[in-house]
Write an enzyme that holds these catalytic residues in place. Structure first.
Site, short mmCIF file in Angstrom:
data_model
loop_
_atom_site.label_atom_id
_atom_site.label_comp_id
_atom_site.label_asym_id
_atom_site.label_seq_id
_atom_site.Cartn_x
_atom_site.Cartn_y
_atom_site.Cartn_z
N ASP A 6 0.86 -1.17 0.00
CA ASP A 6 0.00 0.00 0.00
C ASP A 6 0.90 1.22 0.00
O ASP A 6 1.97 1.22 0.61
CB ASP A 6 -0.94 0.05 1.21
CG ASP A 6 -1.98 1.14 1.05
OD1 ASP A 6 -2.91 0.96 0.25
OD2 ASP A 6 -1.82 2.20 1.68
N GLU A 8 0.83 5.72 0.07
CA GLU A 8 0.13 7.00 0.20
C GLU A 8 0.83 7.95 -0.75
O GLU A 8 2.04 7.81 -0.98
CB GLU A 8 0.15 7.51 1.64
CG GLU A 8 -0.49 6.58 2.66
CD GLU A 8 -1.92 6.17 2.35
OE1 GLU A 8 -2.67 6.98 1.77
OE2 GLU A 8 -2.29 5.03 2.67
N HIS A 144 -5.80 4.93 5.90
CA HIS A 144 -5.14 5.89 5.01
C HIS A 144 -3.69 6.14 5.40
O HIS A 144 -3.15 7.22 5.15
CB HIS A 144 -5.92 7.21 4.90
CG HIS A 144 -7.25 7.03 4.26
ND1 HIS A 144 -7.42 6.59 2.96
CD2 HIS A 144 -8.50 7.20 4.75
CE1 HIS A 144 -8.71 6.53 2.68
NE2 HIS A 144 -9.39 6.88 3.75
N ASP A 149 -3.21 0.16 6.10
CA ASP A 149 -3.99 -0.33 4.96
C ASP A 149 -3.37 -1.59 4.36
O ASP A 149 -4.09 -2.51 3.95
CB ASP A 149 -4.12 0.75 3.89
CG ASP A 149 -5.11 1.85 4.27
OD1 ASP A 149 -5.82 1.70 5.29
OD2 ASP A 149 -5.18 2.85 3.54
#
Length: 179
Positions: A6, A8, A144, A149
């Site tokens: 994951d 960001e 998030h 995540d």
């Protein structure tokens, strides 16, 4: 072997945006075998709405490594593994683009837990990570944020592996084979 990932980012566009955080969980199809997580200095300002969503601010990434400083580690963690993510095209395009900017061609097989969940767990109103995890009782510790995540995606992936095994063990018409 799988690398469940994951990220960001600074926004939705992989062409104009950059990665601000990455988490990778290596998985052998049974359990987690390794992990890596890091904030990444995106070398650009993080928009306010992204900071609001993720909690990742310019101040937090000020002393974080730049992508080129973690690129080798990411390659080592994902080499020879299927790149697994929830909505894999988003994460994969960003990672691929970061390597392209460095003059490196990054290429891995991919697997999308959204697509798998739609096949193996039909009937959910939403297949977003948050809604699907809530439906399945998977706790997300740090929504998030890359590590939170990614770990939730690991738990979802394990449910999908088990569901796939059940489908393949039965003589059902719903025989979806992951690999």
């Amino acid at each position: 072997m799988f690398a469940i990932i994951d990220i960001e980012t600074t926004g939705n566009s992989y062409q104009n945006g950059k990665i601000t955080e990455i988490a990778i969980f290596q998985h052998n199809g049974v359990e987690i075998t390794g992990s890596y997580s890091s904030l990444i200095h995106p070398e650009m300002d993080i928009p306010y709405f992204i900071t609001n969503l993720t909690g990742i601010s310019n101040e937090m990434v000020k002393n974080a490594p730049k992508f080129y400083e973690v690129a080798k580690r990411i390659v080592e963690m994902t080499a020879g593994r299927t790149f697994v993510a929830h909505n894999v095209s988003f994460d994969y395009k960003f990672v691929k683009e970061e390597y392209k900017r460095l003059g490196y061609f990054y290429n891995n097989k991919t697997m999308c837990t959204v697509q798998l969940a739609r096949k193996l767990l039909p009937g959910h109103e939403s297949y977003s990570l948050g809604r699907l995890c809530a439906d399945l009782g998977i706790e997300i510790n740090g929504r998030h944020r890359a590590a939170g995540d990614a770990l939730a995606t690991v738990k979802l992936f394990e449910i999908l592996l088990e569901k796939n095994k059940l489908y393949n063990d039965s003589k059902s018409l719903n025989n979806y084979k992951l690999f």
